[in-house]
Each structure stands twice: as structure tokens, then as C-alpha cells.
Design a protein around this motif. Sequence first.
Motif, PDB file in Angstrom:
ATOM      1  N   ASP A  74      50.491  54.382  -2.142  1.00 22.03           N
ATOM      2  CA  ASP A  74      49.279  55.153  -1.108  1.00 22.03           C
ATOM      3  C   ASP A  74      48.631  55.707  -1.720  1.00 22.03           C
ATOM      4  O   ASP A  74      47.688  56.903  -1.854  1.00 22.03           O
ATOM      5  CB  ASP A  74      49.791  56.612  -0.230  1.00 22.03           C
ATOM      6  N   PRO A  75      47.388  54.787  -2.600  1.00 19.96           N
ATOM      7  CA  PRO A  75      46.494  55.534  -3.884  1.00 19.96           C
ATOM      8  C   PRO A  75      45.505  56.357  -3.160  1.00 19.96           C
ATOM      9  O   PRO A  75      45.011  56.011  -1.803  1.00 19.96           O
ATOM     10  CB  PRO A  75      45.885  54.474  -4.113  1.00 19.96           C
ATOM     11  N   ALA A  76      44.344  57.093  -3.769  1.00 23.39           N
ATOM     12  CA  ALA A  76      43.930  57.800  -3.724  1.00 23.39           C
ATOM     13  C   ALA A  76      42.735  57.152  -3.012  1.00 23.39           C
ATOM     14  O   ALA A  76      42.472  55.811  -3.826  1.00 23.39           O
ATOM     15  CB  ALA A  76      43.277  58.462  -5.062  1.00 23.39           C
ATOM     16  N   LYS A  77      42.182  57.406  -2.665  1.00 26.07           N
ATOM     17  CA  LYS A  77      41.152  56.434  -2.003  1.00 26.07           C
ATOM     18  C   LYS A  77      39.427  57.422  -2.232  1.00 26.07           C
ATOM     19  O   LYS A  77      39.372  58.828  -1.519  1.00 26.07           O
ATOM     20  CB  LYS A  77      40.739  56.239  -0.743  1.00 26.07           C
ATOM     21  N   ILE A  78      38.132  56.487  -2.099  1.00 24.38           N
ATOM     22  CA  ILE A  78      37.016  57.245  -1.668  1.00 24.38           C
ATOM     23  C   ILE A  78      36.010  56.557  -0.857  1.00 24.38           C
ATOM     24  O   ILE A  78      36.160  55.794  -0.871  1.00 24.38           O
ATOM     25  CB  ILE A  78      36.107  57.263  -3.695  1.00 24.38           C
ATOM     26  N   SER A  79      35.519  57.431  -0.075  1.00 23.79           N
ATOM     27  CA  SER A  79      34.790  57.085   0.962  1.00 23.79           C
ATOM     28  C   SER A  79      33.404  56.177   0.518  1.00 23.79           C
ATOM     29  O   SER A  79      32.622  56.702  -0.895  1.00 23.79           O
ATOM     30  CB  SER A  79      34.249  58.853   2.430  1.00 23.79           C
ATOM     31  N   GLU A  80      32.717  56.104   1.375  1.00 25.36           N
ATOM     32  CA  GLU A  80      31.103  55.155   1.111  1.00 25.36           C
ATOM     33  C   GLU A  80      30.358  56.957   0.998  1.00 25.36           C
ATOM     34  O   GLU A  80      29.302  56.457   0.200  1.00 25.36           O
ATOM     35  CB  GLU A  80      30.840  54.631   2.219  1.00 25.36           C
ATOM     36  N   LYS A  81      30.433  58.370   0.825  1.00 22.60           N
ATOM     37  CA  LYS A  81      29.774  59.280   0.418  1.00 22.60           C
ATOM     38  C   LYS A  81      30.129  59.377  -0.544  1.00 22.60           C
ATOM     39  O   LYS A  81      29.521  60.567  -0.771  1.00 22.60           O
ATOM     40  CB  LYS A  81      29.888  59.740   1.450  1.00 22.60           C
ATOM     41  N   PRO A  93      44.385  62.539   1.926  1.00 22.20           N
ATOM     42  CA  PRO A  93      45.243  61.043   2.154  1.00 22.20           C
ATOM     43  C   PRO A  93      46.596  61.965   3.280  1.00 22.20           C
ATOM     44  O   PRO A  93      46.234  63.291   3.832  1.00 22.20           O
ATOM     45  CB  PRO A  93      46.241  61.880   1.073  1.00 22.20           C
ATOM     46  N   SER A  94      46.560  60.972   4.126  1.00 23.32           N
ATOM     47  CA  SER A  94      47.479  61.328   5.295  1.00 23.32           C
ATOM     48  C   SER A  94      48.946  61.180   5.386  1.00 23.32           C
ATOM     49  O   SER A  94      49.953  61.368   5.989  1.00 23.32           O
ATOM     50  CB  SER A  94      47.377  60.423   6.464  1.00 23.32           C
ATOM     51  N   ASP A 133      39.776  80.182  10.275  1.00 21.31           N
ATOM     52  CA  ASP A 133      39.302  79.084  10.119  1.00 21.31           C
ATOM     53  C   ASP A 133      40.057  78.456   9.244  1.00 21.31           C
ATOM     54  O   ASP A 133      39.627  77.019   9.200  1.00 21.31           O
ATOM     55  CB  ASP A 133      37.703  78.666   9.513  1.00 21.31           C
ATOM     56  N   LYS A 134      40.925  78.707   9.414  1.00 23.52           N
ATOM     57  CA  LYS A 134      42.004  76.961   7.952  1.00 23.52           C
ATOM     58  C   LYS A 134      41.942  75.993   9.289  1.00 23.52           C
ATOM     59  O   LYS A 134      41.901  74.908   8.382  1.00 23.52           O
ATOM     60  CB  LYS A 134      43.942  77.669   7.847  1.00 23.52           C
ATOM     61  N   ALA A 135      42.078  75.924  10.481  1.00 22.80           N
ATOM     62  CA  ALA A 135      42.398  74.890  11.326  1.00 22.80           C
ATOM     63  C   ALA A 135      41.365  74.178  11.459  1.00 22.80           C
ATOM     64  O   ALA A 135      41.173  72.876  11.058  1.00 22.80           O
ATOM     65  CB  ALA A 135      43.135  75.091  12.672  1.00 22.80           C
ATOM     66  N   LYS A 136      40.222  75.082  11.181  1.00 22.86           N
ATOM     67  CA  LYS A 136      38.747  74.039  11.178  1.00 22.86           C
ATOM     68  C   LYS A 136      38.496  73.489   9.931  1.00 22.86           C
ATOM     69  O   LYS A 136      37.984  72.629   9.529  1.00 22.86           O
ATOM     70  CB  LYS A 136      37.512  75.076  11.622  1.00 22.86           C
ATOM     71  N   ARG A 137      38.580  74.196   8.702  1.00 19.32           N
ATOM     72  CA  ARG A 137      38.603  73.797   7.236  1.00 19.32           C
ATOM     73  C   ARG A 137      38.997  72.514   7.324  1.00 19.32           C
ATOM     74  O   ARG A 137      38.997  71.148   6.485  1.00 19.32           O
ATOM     75  CB  ARG A 137      39.311  74.481   6.690  1.00 19.32           C
ATOM     76  N   ILE A 138      40.759  72.270   8.066  1.00 19.38           N
ATOM     77  CA  ILE A 138      41.341  71.571   7.870  1.00 19.38           C
ATOM     78  C   ILE A 138      41.179  70.119   8.390  1.00 19.38           C
ATOM     79  O   ILE A 138      41.206  68.648   8.216  1.00 19.38           O
ATOM     80  CB  ILE A 138      43.368  71.440   8.386  1.00 19.38           C
ATOM     81  N   ALA A 139      40.834  70.464   8.972  1.00 24.15           N
ATOM     82  CA  ALA A 139      39.792  68.894  10.672  1.00 24.15           C
ATOM     83  C   ALA A 139      38.688  68.748   9.847  1.00 24.15           C
ATOM     84  O   ALA A 139      38.531  67.398   9.524  1.00 24.15           O
ATOM     85  CB  ALA A 139      39.247  70.001  11.550  1.00 24.15           C
ATOM     86  N   GLU A 140      38.203  69.437   8.987  1.00 25.00           N
ATOM     87  CA  GLU A 140      36.863  69.346   8.062  1.00 25.00           C
ATOM     88  C   GLU A 140      37.254  68.426   7.013  1.00 25.00           C
ATOM     89  O   GLU A 140      36.835  67.171   6.619  1.00 25.00           O
ATOM     90  CB  GLU A 140      35.928  70.447   7.484  1.00 25.00           C
ATOM     91  N   LEU A 141      38.021  68.552   6.096  1.00 27.62           N
ATOM     92  CA  LEU A 141      38.732  67.618   5.286  1.00 27.62           C
ATOM     93  C   LEU A 141      38.731  66.244   6.110  1.00 27.62           C
ATOM     94  O   LEU A 141      39.497  64.982   5.098  1.00 27.62           O
ATOM     95  CB  LEU A 141      39.468  68.200   4.391  1.00 27.62           C
ATOM     96  N   GLN A 142      39.603  67.110   7.032  1.00 24.98           N
ATOM     97  CA  GLN A 142      39.782  65.397   7.590  1.00 24.98           C
ATOM     98  C   GLN A 142      39.095  64.124   7.954  1.00 24.98           C
ATOM     99  O   GLN A 142      39.177  62.347   7.369  1.00 24.98           O
ATOM    100  CB  GLN A 142      41.166  65.618   8.638  1.00 24.98           C
ATOM    101  N   ALA A 143      38.278  64.798   8.409  1.00 24.02           N
ATOM    102  CA  ALA A 143      36.940  63.880   9.128  1.00 24.02           C
ATOM    103  C   ALA A 143      36.164  63.787   7.540  1.00 24.02           C
ATOM    104  O   ALA A 143      35.749  62.331   7.510  1.00 24.02           O
ATOM    105  CB  ALA A 143      35.903  64.718   9.446  1.00 24.02           C
ATOM    106  N   ASP A 144      35.397  64.145   6.759  1.00 21.70           N
ATOM    107  CA  ASP A 144      34.977  64.020   5.641  1.00 21.70           C
ATOM    108  C   ASP A 144      35.320  64.420   4.219  1.00 21.70           C
ATOM    109  O   ASP A 144      34.388  63.977   3.387  1.00 21.70           O
ATOM    110  CB  ASP A 144      33.682  64.710   5.948  1.00 21.70           C
ATOM    111  N   GLY A 145      36.356  64.828   4.552  1.00 28.11           N
ATOM    112  CA  GLY A 145      37.166  64.294   2.362  1.00 28.11           C
ATOM    113  C   GLY A 145      35.866  65.160   1.890  1.00 28.11           C
ATOM    114  O   GLY A 145      35.976  66.703   2.198  1.00 28.11           O
ATOM    115  N   TYR A 146      36.794  65.301   0.679  1.00 30.17           N
ATOM    116  CA  TYR A 146      36.399  66.076  -0.194  1.00 30.17           C
ATOM    117  C   TYR A 146      35.536  65.677  -1.659  1.00 30.17           C
ATOM    118  O   TYR A 146      35.405  64.675  -1.844  1.00 30.17           O
ATOM    119  CB  TYR A 146      37.962  66.837  -1.062  1.00 30.17           C
ATOM    120  N   PRO A 147      34.995  66.896  -2.018  1.00 30.92           N
ATOM    121  CA  PRO A 147      33.543  66.286  -3.045  1.00 30.92           C
ATOM    122  C   PRO A 147      33.997  65.668  -4.303  1.00 30.92           C
ATOM    123  O   PRO A 147      35.262  66.100  -4.728  1.00 30.92           O
ATOM    124  CB  PRO A 147      32.286  67.646  -3.789  1.00 30.92           C
TER     125      PRO A 147
END
Lengths: 486, 486
Positions: free
Chosen positions: A434-441, A447-448, A187-201
Amino acid sequence: MADLYIVDFSIHDVRFPTNLSGDGTDAMNKECDYSAAYVILYTGPKGSAANKDLNDASASPRGFGMTFTIGRGNEICCAAIKSLVEHALLGKSVRSLTSDMGKTWEALVTDCQLRWLGPEKGVIHLASAAAVNAVWDLYARIEGKPLWLLIASMSPKELVSIVPFKYISDLVTPAEALAIFEAAEKDKAKRIAELQADGYPAYTTSAGWSGYDDAKVARLTRSALAQGFNHFKLKVGANLEDDKRRLGLVRSIVDNPAEIPKGWVRPSEASVAGKNAGPTGAVVMIDANQVFDVSEAIDYISQLASFKPWFIEEPTSPDDALGHAAIRKALLPLGVGVATGEHAHSRVVFKQLLQADAIDVVQIDSCRLAGPQEVLAVMLMARKCGKIVCPHAGGVGLCEYVQHLSLLDYVCVSTTMERNVLEWVDHLHEHFKDPAKISEKGRYVAPSAPGYSMEMLASSIEDYTFPTGSYWSKGTARTPPKVEGH
Amino acid sequence: MADLYIVDFSIHDVRFPTNLSGDGTDAMNKECDYSAAYVILYTGPKGSAANKDLNDASASPRGFGMTFTIGRGNEICCAAIKSLVEHALLGKSVRSLTSDMGKTWEALVTDCQLRWLGPEKGVIHLASAAAVNAVWDLYARIEGKPLWLLIASMSPKELVSIVPFKYISDLVTPAEALAIFEAAEKDKAKRIAELQADGYPAYTTSAGWSGYDDAKVARLTRSALAQGFNHFKLKVGANLEDDKRRLGLVRSIVDNPAEIPKGWVRPSEASVAGKNAGPTGAVVMIDANQVFDVSEAIDYISQLASFKPWFIEEPTSPDDALGHAAIRKALLPLGVGVATGEHAHSRVVFKQLLQADAIDVVQIDSCRLAGPQEVLAVMLMARKCGKIVCPHAGGVGLCEYVQHLSLLDYVCVSTTMERNVLEWVDHLHEHFKDPAKISEKGRYVAPSAPGYSMEMLASSIEDYTFPTGSYWSKGTARTPPKVEGH
């Protein structure tokens, strides 16, 4: 592409005048000018002259790295980085460095004459971090990947080959590490996609500095709630009555359902009693920045236990694994866990903290440990011992660095972000390309951009170079562009 | 005398080319150019210009201090000493510094911005040692006493006031320290007189460097026996068969009654099995200089146990208190003790080594620990835990320093020299104005000249300054005068 070589480097003593605002103040550190001992590696064909025009985007790839200090002494780290880079990187082919990042780590960390100055601690290890991180930044730029994805793309065997097991094989062996990395392939690819979509707490420390008055603490706490944060850290240890009042103030806001904005996410449940204590589930943590002796820590923190902090961070000397174990043993019945690590200088210190069952939360630092290789060693030990990794951030550049490390932990080691949170402090991000960013969540955005997010704006390096830059010599500096979402 | 001030200072990067001879080589440190990051404090009336003529004996008192490195990176320590001295000493009145050496220690060690670079470890702590030691050297010169006698003349209360108890109060409290110092008041004058008459027991490492061939080891072992030495230390860990052969060779000489010269003193009996193992009672110790992981150390040293070493020194990482405890537990049934400390960077590390019952012998270093104040803290903990202190020496300047510390231990803390021995290595003493000396009984001669024995010859500083001194720029250097008894 023809073989590239490290043809030159430059070192920059960059200091930001954060002491003026009280940002970063705590019971131990009462005046902080957040600073970067900053290094740029320039590449080109063997023996060529370096193109040092930082505004020339067509130049041969560069590697940017730094270590973090709080002001005076930043020049000492600069001197150490110079010695290390001259000795172990200058003139080397980039491929010879990046094709074996385990060997490159050894060349930077284990040279016997420079090792004597630590060993593996203090200025020389901070400088090793800057140099190791600069090589990773260069490597990731050449590969066109953000650092976390570059490392996450390695095979389990390649990952094992870059981790330094010296002095930790009694806790984790290469074979055990391989098994952990192999298990994470699922499930590595799944976790990568999850991070790219939702970020990290993330959690925020922005509201809780000692130097802020109550009104500012309340305002910043509400503002953090509005940004989606659900974990809040406060500095304690300077004055017990102040700490009680400020903890009560923050608890009164974050525990009040009426203060909770729409769409705010309740944190997941956790195994430590202090987490999810209040009606909203908002989590509060406290940080003493090493001010206590062992028995003082137990007495003082016991009196704050009614505010149900998830953990007390840095209750005493970071070198004192057995002291942390004694504190944890005394506080656990009160529901308070123990966290430490931002000053734990090597994998050996973490090994002992884990062997002594001294901590609940492992707080690695991207500049105290000598780069991702050593950070991975600590993550593997934490995984084996069932502890979570919540990196230290803040300062200048640390959020930019550690976002890559937490993502890497999730993808390749822990495979969970159920209880993990990554520190966020909203300072000085505007000085990075390329500064770190926080989403509205209230979560880090994965980072990309290629690299380790360490390229500082050329104008910021110039203006804040100590003591010759325009800020320090004339009191003027250009305003960096506003960062979206900050 | 009018009030004196620290009106200026100079920093010197002094390096000796010991790598050429193989002196100082061991399994970890294969090339060592013994070096001093050296500081001179100049005094005078407030605001006066410093007299920097080192050959002018009529100048206002100076303080000489250094920290020890093995070559590359010495310049980093120099940069750190500069920052510390500028920040905490320059412009201060000498009396304000010497009247409260506890407060002076804090000013040098706990400034929050410089502390961040350690905390209390690595380059910044090595530099603190140089600065603290320079103030003590100055203080003792002004008082006209050798350092050990200056401190030994303090009352128990004064002694307590200079010791840093921060982070160690869970092992030793100021009240317990006072009781130790007060108990040592009894027969103090007698012990001082005894030291002045007979000196302090020593052991030699001069014969046992990895870089020496068997013939040289045999020759130097016999020469050490002739000098009266009865404790011999060998480097191990590079190759097991070599180690067995060399240990057998040394044992065959020192255990052979026919090799023992007339007047040689049999060492006193000791509690650790490996001591006094052979027919002559000569003691052999071994030193692995951190090359092993924990289980490797146990395996390897077990195979050397038949040579009955008193202790294995530095079997693994100096940061690994729990690792040392595991090694000690495994080796004690084989009669081999554990020693460490030359890289233990602070009293906190020693506290844990003692709390974990990880060592038999406490090896403090005069430059890793930040001066006599912190060394006293470690001696008090060792005393409380019933362990002996055998300081690390060798390198350049370390014998000059630690002789004062062992004498101080005997007079004010341990009150025994039954099993204590102080390392002796016969290198580079000729560069000091008041070099450490060994008597014909193989014992340190108690230093009598005012100060902390840290004044280096002006000609040596000039010739060996890196990279501009005549040795490094032209390959020439003046020959220092021969030292009597070396």
C-alpha cells in the motif's frame, strides 16, 4: 475472535542498491544503499505454529515494521530488533499489548539492560521504533483502520495515556497535553473528511540530490512543478560555488511565472521571511546534512541567504541544541530559518531544541523516535512552543510511515496545515503493498488501507535480502508492479 | 620488525553473573550482569594466518579492546564491533593505523553508512570505542609502554593531531588545544614521576549500591575507610526515606573522628560547598542514575542537601544539558553540585553541558566516548571551562581503562589532581592479566605494563562467553588467581 498471541517473528535485512544511481546523496552521505531492518510479527492461538506464507491472505493478522538505514550496519539493527522482540513481544497476547500502548512502549524502551545500549538512542532506539511500529501496524490491521485513523479515534484521555512524558514534564505536562487533545476534538470529523478528500501538503527533495548534474536538477524541478509541488529542497554544503549555481538554477525555474503550470497552487504565506520570497511564491529549502561546525554553518549559509531559503536543515551536529540556537540567532536577520530532527534521537533532544529556541521547523523521523507514542510527545511540545512539524521522509518506507503521522498531527494536535509540509521523495514505493501516493495537486493522498502501510512485497523482501537474495547473490530481481501515479 | 598487518580478529560476548549478588544495582538499573563486548586484533605478516592461541606469549602482538554493557544486548555490540573492524581495520598495516591515530579514529567513526546508526551515539559508538581502544592497546604493546605514557610522550602538535575537533570548534580550537598541551610541557616529567611514585586519588562506590542492606553498607564503609578512601558515593533515588537513612549511616561513620584509621589522609579542600562538610573532611557523593524528571530531581535532592553531598550524579536524562543546568541552578545555593557523563555519548553532549554551565564535574566514560582521542577533546573543553574530570568506572574493565585516562589528564591537560578523584569499584578485576590496583592510601597505582590494560584471562573469556561458556551452559567456571591488594 479467540485471543491472539505473538507466536513467532521473522527479521529481514533488506537492502536496495540506490548507490548506483546517486539517489540520496548529500554532503555527508556520499553513498547510500537504502535499507530496511524489517520485522514481521506472526500471530495465532497461544502456542500455535506461525503461518509464514506471506502470500497467504487468509493467515492470522501480522504486524509489519521496519527501521531505516543506509546500508552497512543494517544487520546490527536486525540483531537489536531480534533482542527486543524476543524479550518484550514474543509469546505475549496481542490484546495485552494493544490495550495499553503506553505500557507496551515502556516494555520495549525501558528494559534496563537494553536501555544501557542507548539510552534511547542509536541502534537500540532505531530497533525500538521497528518493534513499536510493528505492533501498531498489527493493531491497526486487526481494527481494520489506517494507523492515523486508529489513533485519531482515541479519546483525549486515551491519547494522553500512550504518550511518554518521562524527561519532558518540565516542558509539557499530561494536563497540558489533555487540554491540547481536548481542544482538537472540535471539528475533528471535519478535518478527517478534509484529509480524506484533499490529502496533505507535500514538498519534494527528488530534484536536489548532490549526485545529480544540473540538467537532471532542471528536468526534475520542472517535472515536480508539473506534479503540483510548490516547495523544493536542495542539498548543500559540499561546494559553495556549486550550491550557488544550483540554487540559482532552481530559483530561475520556480520563480518564473512562465514555468508555472496551469492549476498550480501558490503556497500559503508564512512567518519566516524566506518563505514566499519570489514572484510565484514557490518555496526553496536547503539541507546541509550536518557537515558544518557552528561558525562554518553561519558563514556558509549567510552566503546563500540571497537565494531566500525558507530554512537551512541540519546545519550541524543533531545533538547540538545550543549550536542550532546560535546558528538560528545569526541567520534569522537574513531571513533564513533553521530546521532539524531527522537525527534527533529522542523527545529529550527535541525538548532542548525547543527550550533553546533553536529551530523553526521540527522534523521528526518515524524510525529515530520510538514510534507514534514518542512522536506525539514531540508534536505536543512543538504545539506548545508554536513550532510546526514537517516530518523527515524519503529513504525506503519513510514516506509510507510519516504520512500517518502528519495526518495525526493535523487531526489531534496542530489542527493546522497552513505552513506544514511533508517531505516526499519518489523512491522505492513500488516495493510496498500500500505505497504512499501523491495526488496531481502535489499532495499526499490520505492512506485508507488498514495498518501502518508497512507491508513490503514478499518478492521484494526475497530478492533484496542481503547478502543471500537474488539481487545481491546473482544480480537479478523481479520488477515490482508499477505504482499508479508515480 | 617487518610490517605487521591486522590479519584477523575475534569477538567475544563475555558476561559475568553479577546480578546474583546485587552488585551494581541502583534506582535505574535493578539487574545487571556486567558484560564485555570484547575484541582481539591479531597481527602478523601480510596475509598470514593468525595465531589465536591466547596462552602463547610468543605470538605476534595483539590488541585487546572492549565496550561495557550490563547484559542483554551485549551481542548487539558484538555485531557492531564486527562490522566496524571488518570495514576499517581488517587487512590494514598496523603502522598505517598507528602512525595517524586521528585518521584511524575518523575511519572508525565517520564512515557514512555506519555513522547513520548513531550518529556517534549508542551501540555504534560503544563499538567504535572497543575498536579504537583495541588499536591503542596494540600500539602501546608494540611500543612497550602503558597507554597513558605512550600518549603522554607525544609532542603537543602530535596530541592536537589526534583530537577530533569536529563540532566543538566553537568551544575549543586546535590553537587553544595546542596552547593547553604546550603549557603542560612544563614539569611533565615531574608529574609522571609523581604518579609512578604515589598514584592517583580514588573514590569508592563499592559500599553504596541500592541492593545492599544497612549492615553491609556500614561494614563496607568501614572497610573502605581502612583501605584509605576519603570519598564515598551512594546510590539514591529509589526511596527517599531509605536514602536519608543510608546517607545518615554513612555520614555517622565517615564524619566520626573515632572511626578514622591512623594514616588516613584528609581530602584537599574544594570549591563546592558540600565537599569537606564534616569534621573529618570525608566527602560523600550521591548518584541517581537518571531516574528523575527535572523538577522531581530538584525536589528530591533538596531533601538530601542536609547530608552535604559534594554532587548529585545523573539527576536526569543524560541528553538533557538544559535540564542539568536548571537542576544545578536550583541546587547550588544548597551547596550541592551536579555531575554527569557516564552516558553522555559524545564530545558534543559535553560541549553543551559545559556551555550551559550545567555541571561541576565531568564524568567521561572510556567506552561511551570513542577512545582516548575523543576523551582528550572533552578534557580540553573541561580545562578551558575550569571544570574537573572524574571518570566513570566500575562495571567490568572500566577501572582498567580509565586509570590511564586520568593519568593522561594530569600529565597533559589539567596538571592538577587537587580535587580530581577517580571512581573505584572492586569487581571483576581478577579476570584481567594486568588488573587495576589500589594502594594502601586508597589511590590508584599507576599502570606500568605495556598496553591499555585490556587483556582478559583466556580462561575467563572461555568460561563466561555467553551462552556457550561453561558458566552459562553448565554453571561452572574456573577461579581466577587472587589479585594482590584486592
